[in-house]
Design a protein around this motif. Structure first.
Motif, PDB file in Angstrom:
ATOM      1  N   VAL A 153       0.751  -1.155   0.011  1.00  0.00           N
ATOM      2  CA  VAL A 153      -0.022   0.022   0.026  1.00  0.00           C
ATOM      3  C   VAL A 153       0.778   1.219  -0.196  1.00  0.00           C
ATOM      4  CG1 VAL A 153      -1.755   1.271   1.323  1.00  0.00           C
ATOM      5  CG2 VAL A 153      -1.814  -1.311   1.104  1.00  0.00           C
ATOM      6  N   GLY A 154       2.092   1.281   0.613  1.00  0.00           N
ATOM      7  CA  GLY A 154       2.790   2.226   0.771  1.00  0.00           C
ATOM      8  C   GLY A 154       4.203   1.928   1.368  1.00  0.00           C
ATOM      9  N   LEU A 155       5.171   2.899   1.207  1.00  0.00           N
ATOM     10  CA  LEU A 155       6.704   2.543   1.637  1.00  0.00           C
ATOM     11  C   LEU A 155       7.121   3.711   2.272  1.00  0.00           C
ATOM     12  CD1 LEU A 155       8.378   0.985  -1.435  1.00  0.00           C
ATOM     13  CD2 LEU A 155       8.141   0.025   0.630  1.00  0.00           C
ATOM     14  N   VAL A 156       7.680   3.679   3.548  1.00  0.00           N
ATOM     15  CA  VAL A 156       8.512   4.394   4.321  1.00  0.00           C
ATOM     16  C   VAL A 156       9.984   3.855   4.225  1.00  0.00           C
ATOM     17  CG1 VAL A 156       9.068   5.620   6.330  1.00  0.00           C
ATOM     18  CG2 VAL A 156       6.813   5.308   5.565  1.00  0.00           C
ATOM     19  N   ALA A 157      11.034   4.510   3.802  1.00  0.00           N
ATOM     20  CA  ALA A 157      12.230   4.157   3.841  1.00  0.00           C
ATOM     21  C   ALA A 157      13.273   5.000   4.391  1.00  0.00           C
ATOM     22  CB  ALA A 157      12.610   3.665   2.289  1.00  0.00           C
ATOM     23  N   THR A 162      22.042   0.506   2.023  1.00  0.00           N
ATOM     24  CA  THR A 162      23.338   0.489   2.403  1.00  0.00           C
ATOM     25  C   THR A 162      24.184  -0.751   2.398  1.00  0.00           C
ATOM     26  OG1 THR A 162      22.176  -0.285   4.348  1.00  0.00           O
ATOM     27  CG2 THR A 162      22.168   2.196   4.415  1.00  0.00           C
ATOM     28  N   ALA A 163      25.475  -0.507   2.246  1.00  0.00           N
ATOM     29  CA  ALA A 163      26.191  -1.705   2.174  1.00  0.00           C
ATOM     30  C   ALA A 163      26.561  -2.599   3.077  1.00  0.00           C
ATOM     31  CB  ALA A 163      27.703  -1.084   1.462  1.00  0.00           C
ATOM     32  N   ALA A 164      26.581  -3.823   2.985  1.00  0.00           N
ATOM     33  CA  ALA A 164      27.049  -4.822   4.071  1.00  0.00           C
ATOM     34  C   ALA A 164      28.688  -4.970   4.111  1.00  0.00           C
ATOM     35  CB  ALA A 164      26.340  -6.030   3.673  1.00  0.00           C
ATOM     36  N   PRO A 165      29.126  -4.867   5.359  1.00  0.00           N
ATOM     37  CA  PRO A 165      30.623  -4.835   5.368  1.00  0.00           C
ATOM     38  C   PRO A 165      30.878  -6.338   5.799  1.00  0.00           C
ATOM     39  CG  PRO A 165      29.422  -4.390   7.600  1.00  0.00           C
ATOM     40  CD  PRO A 165      28.376  -4.243   6.517  1.00  0.00           C
ATOM     41  N   ALA A 166      32.131  -6.743   5.811  1.00  0.00           N
ATOM     42  CA  ALA A 166      32.519  -8.206   6.285  1.00  0.00           C
ATOM     43  C   ALA A 166      32.622  -7.895   7.734  1.00  0.00           C
ATOM     44  CB  ALA A 166      33.748  -8.700   5.738  1.00  0.00           C
ATOM     45  N   LEU A 167      31.896  -8.886   8.296  1.00  0.00           N
ATOM     46  CA  LEU A 167      31.819  -9.001   9.830  1.00  0.00           C
ATOM     47  C   LEU A 167      32.555 -10.025  10.444  1.00  0.00           C
ATOM     48  CD1 LEU A 167      28.078  -7.902  10.819  1.00  0.00           C
ATOM     49  CD2 LEU A 167      30.116  -6.558  10.715  1.00  0.00           C
ATOM     50  N   ALA A 168      33.113  -9.911  11.683  1.00  0.00           N
ATOM     51  CA  ALA A 168      33.951 -10.900  12.235  1.00  0.00           C
ATOM     52  C   ALA A 168      32.838 -12.058  12.761  1.00  0.00           C
ATOM     53  CB  ALA A 168      34.641 -10.409  13.702  1.00  0.00           C
ATOM     54  N   ARG A 169      33.288 -13.319  12.373  1.00  0.00           N
ATOM     55  CA  ARG A 169      32.498 -14.314  13.211  1.00  0.00           C
ATOM     56  C   ARG A 169      32.260 -14.621  14.752  1.00  0.00           C
ATOM     57  NH1 ARG A 169      30.917 -17.781   9.136  1.00  0.00           N
ATOM     58  NH2 ARG A 169      31.708 -17.416   6.994  1.00  0.00           N
ATOM     59  N   THR A 248      10.773   8.905   1.977  1.00  0.00           N
ATOM     60  CA  THR A 248      11.994   8.586   2.310  1.00  0.00           C
ATOM     61  C   THR A 248      12.227   9.458   3.353  1.00  0.00           C
ATOM     62  OG1 THR A 248      12.904   9.953   0.709  1.00  0.00           O
ATOM     63  CG2 THR A 248      12.671   7.647   0.194  1.00  0.00           C
ATOM     64  N   LEU A 249      12.973   9.071   4.451  1.00  0.00           N
ATOM     65  CA  LEU A 249      13.437   9.916   5.890  1.00  0.00           C
ATOM     66  C   LEU A 249      15.018   9.698   5.623  1.00  0.00           C
ATOM     67  CD1 LEU A 249      10.877   8.498   8.250  1.00  0.00           C
ATOM     68  CD2 LEU A 249      10.548  10.294   6.708  1.00  0.00           C
ATOM     69  N   GLN A 250      15.635  10.950   6.046  1.00  0.00           N
ATOM     70  CA  GLN A 250      17.140  11.091   6.146  1.00  0.00           C
ATOM     71  C   GLN A 250      17.196  11.748   7.418  1.00  0.00           C
ATOM     72  OE1 GLN A 250      19.502   9.611   4.293  1.00  0.00           O
ATOM     73  NE2 GLN A 250      21.127  10.851   5.276  1.00  0.00           N
ATOM     74  N   GLY A 255      25.301   8.999   9.219  1.00  0.00           N
ATOM     75  CA  GLY A 255      26.471   8.715   8.725  1.00  0.00           C
ATOM     76  C   GLY A 255      26.439   8.001   7.109  1.00  0.00           C
ATOM     77  N   ILE A 256      25.229   7.828   6.559  1.00  0.00           N
ATOM     78  CA  ILE A 256      24.735   7.173   5.388  1.00  0.00           C
ATOM     79  C   ILE A 256      24.324   8.123   4.570  1.00  0.00           C
ATOM     80  CG2 ILE A 256      23.935   5.259   4.480  1.00  0.00           C
ATOM     81  CD1 ILE A 256      23.845   3.849   6.972  1.00  0.00           C
ATOM     82  N   PRO A 257      24.842   8.342   3.329  1.00  0.00           N
ATOM     83  CA  PRO A 257      24.251   9.297   2.263  1.00  0.00           C
ATOM     84  C   PRO A 257      22.871   8.876   1.743  1.00  0.00           C
ATOM     85  CG  PRO A 257      26.606   8.195   1.633  1.00  0.00           C
ATOM     86  CD  PRO A 257      26.021   7.473   2.806  1.00  0.00           C
ATOM     87  N   PRO A 258      21.902   9.709   1.567  1.00  0.00           N
ATOM     88  CA  PRO A 258      20.726   9.450   1.155  1.00  0.00           C
ATOM     89  C   PRO A 258      20.535   9.011  -0.119  1.00  0.00           C
ATOM     90  CG  PRO A 258      21.086  11.947   0.741  1.00  0.00           C
ATOM     91  CD  PRO A 258      22.127  11.238   1.334  1.00  0.00           C
ATOM     92  N   VAL A 259      19.474   8.260  -0.606  1.00  0.00           N
ATOM     93  CA  VAL A 259      19.241   7.483  -2.091  1.00  0.00           C
ATOM     94  C   VAL A 259      18.144   8.480  -2.526  1.00  0.00           C
ATOM     95  CG1 VAL A 259      18.449   5.698  -3.005  1.00  0.00           C
ATOM     96  CG2 VAL A 259      19.785   5.353  -1.019  1.00  0.00           C
TER      97      VAL A 259
END
Length: 299
Positions: A153-157, A162-169, A248-250, A255-259
């Protein structure tokens, strides 16, 4: 531990973007512990929180990776008080969401996340909903809308793609990495350590590393599309623009650029970082409420 970066910088006000003037929001030091239910599809058992009346208009709220459902602790209460049915699931690899079929590829690509939303709503017999999310949650929301446009019906983003980093296990290193993400994503927000500790429990999921690792490799072009999601990926790629009401909310301190997205109603939340549902819950809830009230519902 893998060094973690996420383009951590403060964003200046962009010309032409609407600015939503709001008082400063601060997350409380104590949030209610959300009650978790389980609902299983043929392949995944989803852990989720629900609030509000069963007959209310459905709202699905999706968290980012390295966060959890408690980002929506206040938002879910605000929306439930308005008579909405609120569903807040753990993303795959987080919390109590588990793969039933252990041989199933632990994909972290967008179509997989969107397919999970579809599967959960099918189990819950929910034909349509307003979807909101931040980070990976926003990616999952967009994928859901692209794969099943008649059911969105609608979206709020917030801060999508955002990118996925390599995370420690290992557990301790993984939590340290996630803690650094929280600081980088919301550099002006001094979150309470108890809040982080509560969310960090969701990262102990045995599928966490596999899902994040696949997403990281997928984004770097190192992982081929997995067979069970190839058709969905093609549909998602073909849907360059989602013809749905989109807010869209920013956060001004994110610390992440908007889209930039054509046709989106873009709103800048002063003082907030990436985790807007927790840092500015009323602002996020207001955007969801607007779409629910003005949405074109089929049912």
């Amino acid at each position: 531990m893998t060094t973690l970066t996420r383009r951590g910088f403060l964003l200046a006000a962009s010309a032409g973007l609407a600015t939503l003037a709001l008082p400063s929001f601060a997350a409380p030091k104590s949030l209610p512990r959300l009650i978790i239910k389980q609902a299983g599809s043929e392949t995944i058992s989803f852990g989720y929180h629900s609030a509000g009346p069963e007959e209310g208009r459905p709202v699905v709220l999706l968290h980012d990776f390295a966060y959890d459902i408690h980002s929506y602790a206040e938002v879910s209460q605000i929306l439930a008080a308005q008579g909405f049915r609120v569903i807040v699931p753990y993303l795959r690899g987080h919390g109590t969401t588990r793969f039933i079929d252990r041989s199933l590829a632990h994909s972290g690509e967008p179509a997989a996340l969107g397919s999970d939303v579809i599967a959960l709503l099918n189990v819950l017999d929910t034909p349509e909903a307003v979807i909101g999310g931040f980070g990976w949650g926003a990616r999952a929301a967009r994928a859901y809308a692209a794969l099943k446009p008649s059911r969105c019906v609608g979206l709020v983003a917030v801060d999508g793609f955002t990118a996925a980093p390599a995370l420690a296990r290992s557990g301790a290193a993984r939590r340290n990495a996630a803690h650094q993400l929280w600081q980088t994503n919301s550099p002006a927000w001094h979150f309470d350590e108890a809040l982080f500790a509560r969310s960090a429990k969701a990262f102990d999921n045995p599928d966490f590393a596999a899902v994040i690792d696949h997403a990281y490799r997928y984004q770097r072009g190192e992982a081929a599309g997995l067979p069970q999601y190839e058709a969905d990926e093609q549909k998602l790629a073909a849907s360059a623009a989602i013809a749905k009401p989109l807010i869209t909310l920013q956060g001004s301190a994110s610390g992440i650029p908007p889209v930039g997205e054509a046709g989106a109603d873009h709103r800048r939340i002063e003082g907030a970082g990436h985790n807007i549902p927790l840092e500015a819950p009323q602002a996020f809830a207001n955007a969801i409420t607007e779409l629910v009230r003005n949405g074109k519902w089929r049912t």
